[in-house]
Scaffold this motif. Structure first.
Motif, PDB file in Angstrom:
ATOM      1  N   HIS A  73       0.784  -1.226   0.000  1.00 34.31           N
ATOM      2  CA  HIS A  73       0.000   0.000   0.000  1.00 34.31           C
ATOM      3  C   HIS A  73       0.820   1.284   0.000  1.00 34.31           C
ATOM      4  CE1 HIS A  73      -2.832  -3.035   1.484  1.00 34.31           C
ATOM      5  NE2 HIS A  73      -3.804  -2.243   1.108  1.00 34.31           N
ATOM      6  N   ASN A 362      -6.152   3.561 -10.902  1.00 30.08           N
ATOM      7  CA  ASN A 362      -6.417   2.140 -11.109  1.00 30.08           C
ATOM      8  C   ASN A 362      -5.545   1.644 -12.264  1.00 30.08           C
ATOM      9  OD1 ASN A 362      -7.702   2.963 -13.523  1.00 30.08           O
ATOM     10  ND2 ASN A 362      -9.670   3.178 -12.450  1.00 30.08           N
ATOM     11  N   GLY A 408      -7.395   8.687   7.160  1.00 27.66           N
ATOM     12  CA  GLY A 408      -7.404   7.447   6.399  1.00 27.66           C
ATOM     13  C   GLY A 408      -6.231   6.612   6.860  1.00 27.66           C
ATOM     14  N   ILE A 410      -4.160   2.403   6.838  1.00 24.56           N
ATOM     15  CA  ILE A 410      -4.057   0.994   6.492  1.00 24.56           C
ATOM     16  C   ILE A 410      -3.733   0.239   7.776  1.00 24.56           C
ATOM     17  CG2 ILE A 410      -3.330   1.374   4.127  1.00 24.56           C
ATOM     18  CD1 ILE A 410      -0.432   0.933   5.050  1.00 24.56           C
ATOM     19  N   ASP A 411      -3.662  -1.067   7.696  1.00 27.12           N
ATOM     20  CA  ASP A 411      -3.250  -1.884   8.828  1.00 27.12           C
ATOM     21  C   ASP A 411      -2.018  -2.693   8.438  1.00 27.12           C
ATOM     22  OD1 ASP A 411      -5.410  -1.005  10.330  1.00 27.12           O
ATOM     23  OD2 ASP A 411      -6.681  -2.702   9.767  1.00 27.12           O
ATOM     24  N   SER A 428       1.229  -4.977   4.634  1.00 28.78           N
ATOM     25  CA  SER A 428       0.125  -4.031   4.756  1.00 28.78           C
ATOM     26  C   SER A 428      -1.156  -4.639   4.211  1.00 28.78           C
ATOM     27  CB  SER A 428       0.448  -2.731   4.013  1.00 28.78           C
ATOM     28  OG  SER A 428       0.623  -2.972   2.622  1.00 28.78           O
ATOM     29  N   GLY A 430      -5.733  -3.800   3.877  1.00 33.50           N
ATOM     30  CA  GLY A 430      -6.785  -2.785   3.953  1.00 33.50           C
ATOM     31  C   GLY A 430      -7.033  -2.120   2.619  1.00 33.50           C
ATOM     32  N   GLU A 431      -7.849  -1.070   2.649  1.00 34.82           N
ATOM     33  CA  GLU A 431      -8.163  -0.318   1.451  1.00 34.82           C
ATOM     34  C   GLU A 431      -6.941   0.489   1.014  1.00 34.82           C
ATOM     35  OE1 GLU A 431     -10.976  -0.365  -0.380  1.00 34.82           O
ATOM     36  OE2 GLU A 431     -11.542  -2.031   0.926  1.00 34.82           O
ATOM     37  N   PRO A 432      -6.736   0.646  -0.295  1.00 34.95           N
ATOM     38  CA  PRO A 432      -5.580   1.415  -0.778  1.00 34.95           C
ATOM     39  C   PRO A 432      -5.615   2.858  -0.291  1.00 34.95           C
ATOM     40  CG  PRO A 432      -6.590   0.162  -2.566  1.00 34.95           C
ATOM     41  CD  PRO A 432      -7.525   0.075  -1.398  1.00 34.95           C
ATOM     42  N   ILE A 433      -4.428   3.404  -0.048  1.00 30.26           N
ATOM     43  CA  ILE A 433      -4.290   4.825   0.260  1.00 30.26           C
ATOM     44  C   ILE A 433      -4.285   5.583  -1.054  1.00 30.26           C
ATOM     45  CG2 ILE A 433      -2.811   6.570   1.338  1.00 30.26           C
ATOM     46  CD1 ILE A 433      -1.562   4.332   2.976  1.00 30.26           C
ATOM     47  N   ASN A 465       0.017   2.412  -8.274  1.00 30.84           N
ATOM     48  CA  ASN A 465      -0.957   3.042  -7.384  1.00 30.84           C
ATOM     49  C   ASN A 465      -0.491   2.984  -5.929  1.00 30.84           C
ATOM     50  OD1 ASN A 465      -3.328   4.428  -6.727  1.00 30.84           O
ATOM     51  ND2 ASN A 465      -4.459   2.533  -6.352  1.00 30.84           N
TER      52      ASN A 465
END
Length: 552
Positions: A73, A362, A408, A410-411, A428, A430-433, A465
């Motif tokens: 990420h 993307n 925002g 990540i983990d 890492s 989670g959702e992308p930064i 990304n």
């Protein structure tokens, strides 16, 4: 018991050096374990092309002070030296906006707005914070660009840890200690070479070896450079660490002579940077050395919602003149941009730069980049070729360091990655930064068009990304209990006595500004609760007994 030290501090950056100074000041014996090397004006690299003295990859023979860690990420840039990130950071020491204390897991733990100003003041005094006096060409460019954008009134000179000397004095002039009444080291005034991030060879940068770390060692702290901590185990089978800890270390730079050694300390301070502390705590919990570490470890890792972009100008330029970060602006309430530079000849980061690409972050953006490069080669082949050649980047480019306070995260998890199944490592999830901040990119593109230059961004952002950040924060955040965080509001680790975390991993919201000053101030806050040694029966965490009992 027979202890080697009252406190053993893991890391010597802003948190570790601040803790060591205040602890030795209170009469405690302190040992500091630092994985990086000790540096001086004589040993700093002349430019960042000297990879063996700039980059930290000891297994490849590179034993420098700058490190890059690539995750799914984010690409994290950070320091690795005696003095931590202060050796390679950009001197910038800003107080964040008050609203950050109402965000994240530390919200409501204290009246932070009332508590923190005194600790910020202590940190600013020790670090010699002052307003930048040298505006270089890149700063003037930023000011003009902000005026064209309509936010010129937000332009400001940065608060920095640099010694400028007397007004009107010649650059490079030698002075007796100007900060600590003669107790500190001699200094020289800044010559505006832009070399702050490649190690200041002119004795003007207020790195930690000139203040906190300097006094910690002067007061008796022992620093063990090129030393890596691999284990921390409670003594006498006391699972909460009541009797202290045994710490095992090895050499961080030698492949053959590991020099394994064991130390005993009453208390431990983890201050190995956000990534370093998370990584070590993950390993210690996984192997059973510190099994009570909260399950919240690795949660809510933040990056200041950061993006590194820039504008490269044609011809002979002098964008490298000044200090590393001399000025900043606010595009809006949430978006902050600083003018950043490397010294002339230090163009190695240009290997990661390409033409800026619009489009949603993307897989389609790769094709937009290919179209952008093709269009650039057809329209301006000379500029296109220049964009692929890093040489001259530092003198021709103003780097825009963009940060946002938007929350925002990540983990991080500790597990076997599919591409490296032989052992566990930190990965890492989670959702992308967001790797693309549209308003900042449009600002750079507008500036490039006006000046006939080329806007650029990092290849990792365009092709993968993946944003880059020099400000990794969180992962061992403050909270009211171990169900929500790793440490309490006094930096004490839930589940253990005599154990603290004092580095970027404790930060619990996006600051929106460079975090060094806040790490220092929060460590000052944590140290204020530790009594002088003559008054202390148990070194720290006496008030944490209820938490220990609850966790087990």
């Amino acid at each position: 018991m027979d202890y080697d030290f009252d406190y053993l501090v893991i890391g010597s950056g802003f948190g570790g050096s601040t803790a060591a100074h205040r602890l030795t000041q209170k009469g405690y014996s302190v040992g500091m374990m630092e994985m990086g090397r000790r540096w001086s004006a004589e040993t700093y690299p002349r430019s960042n092309w000297h990879f063996h003295r700039w980059l930290w990859r000891p297994l490849l023979g590179m034993k420098g002070f700058f490190n890059l860690r690539w995750f799914k990420h984010v690409l994290v840039l950070h320091g690795n030296a005696v003095g931590g990130g202060s050796i390679t950071y950009a001197n910038t020491l800003l107080v964040p906006k008050q609203e950050i204390w109402q965000q994240g897991s530390w919200a409501g733990l204290k009246d932070w707005q009332a508590v923190m100003p005194a600790h910020y003041a202590s940190a600013q005094s020790m670090l010699g914070v002052t307003e930048n006096r040298i505006l270089g060409p890149a700063d003037h460019l930023l000011k003009d660009a902000a005026g064209d954008w309509g936010c010129g009134e937000s332009f400001y000179k940065t608060q920095v840890g640099v010694f400028f000397g007397d007004d009107g004095a010649a650059p490079g002039k030698a002075y007796p200690d100007p900060y600590f009444g003669g107790d500190g080291p001699e200094r020289n005034s800044c010559i505006a070479c832009g070399g702050c991030m490649v190690g200041c060879r002119h004795n003007a940068k207020n790195s930690l070896d000139k203040n906190y770390l300097y006094f910690a060692e002067k007061q008796g702290a022992k620093v063990f450079a090129e030393t890596k901590v691999i284990d921390v185990v409670p003594l006498n089978a006391k699972s909460d660490g009541e009797d202290g800890y045994e710490i095992t270390t090895v050499s961080s730079t030698s492949l053959l002579r590991r020099n394994k050694r064991r130390w005993r300390a009453k208390a431990v301070v983890f201050a190995a940077s956000s990534l370093g502390t998370q990584d070590l705590l993950f390993k210690l919990r996984d192997k059973g050395s510190l099994p009570n570490i909260s399950a919240e470890l690795g949660r809510r890792v933040r990056t200041n919602a950061e993006s590194l972009i820039g504008v490269r100008l044609p011809g002979e330029q002098n964008m490298d003149e000044g200090i590393a970060i001399g000025s900043g602006i606010y595009l809006d309430d949430k978006t902050h941009i600083e003018a950043t530079r490397y010294p002339r000849g230090s163009d190695a980061m240009g290997l990661l730069v390409t033409a800026m690409t619009r489009g949603k972050p993307n897989w389609r953006r790769v094709f937009v980049w290919l179209y952008t490069m093709l269009k650039l080669f057809v329209k301006s082949p000379k500029q296109a070729v220049t964009s692929l050649i890093p040489f001259g980047l530092a003198r021709q480019t103003v780097i825009f360091l963009c940060m946002q306070t938007l929350d925002g995260h990540i983990d991080m998890q500790y597990r076997r990655a599919w591409y490296w199944p032989w052992r566990k490592r930190m990965v890492s999830v989670g959702e992308p930064i967001p790797a693309h901040i549209p308003e900042a990119s449009e600002f750079a593109l507008s500036t490039a068009r006006r000046l006939g230059g080329m806007a650029g961004s990092l290849i990792t952002e365009v092709l993968f990304n993946i944003p880059a950040t020099a400000h990794c924060m969180g992962g061992a955040g403050m909270a009211k209990s171990s169900d929500e965080g790793v440490i309490d509001s006094q930096n004490r680790v839930f589940g253990y006595r005599n154990m603290l975390v004092c580095d970027g991993s404790m930060l619990s919201s996006n600051l929106g500004v460079n975090p060094s000053l806040t790490i220092t101030a929060l460590t000052e806050h944590a140290m204020s609760f530790i009594p002088v040694k003559s008054q202390s029966v148990n070194v720290a965490n006496v008030a944490n007994v209820a938490t220990v009992a609850a966790v087990g």
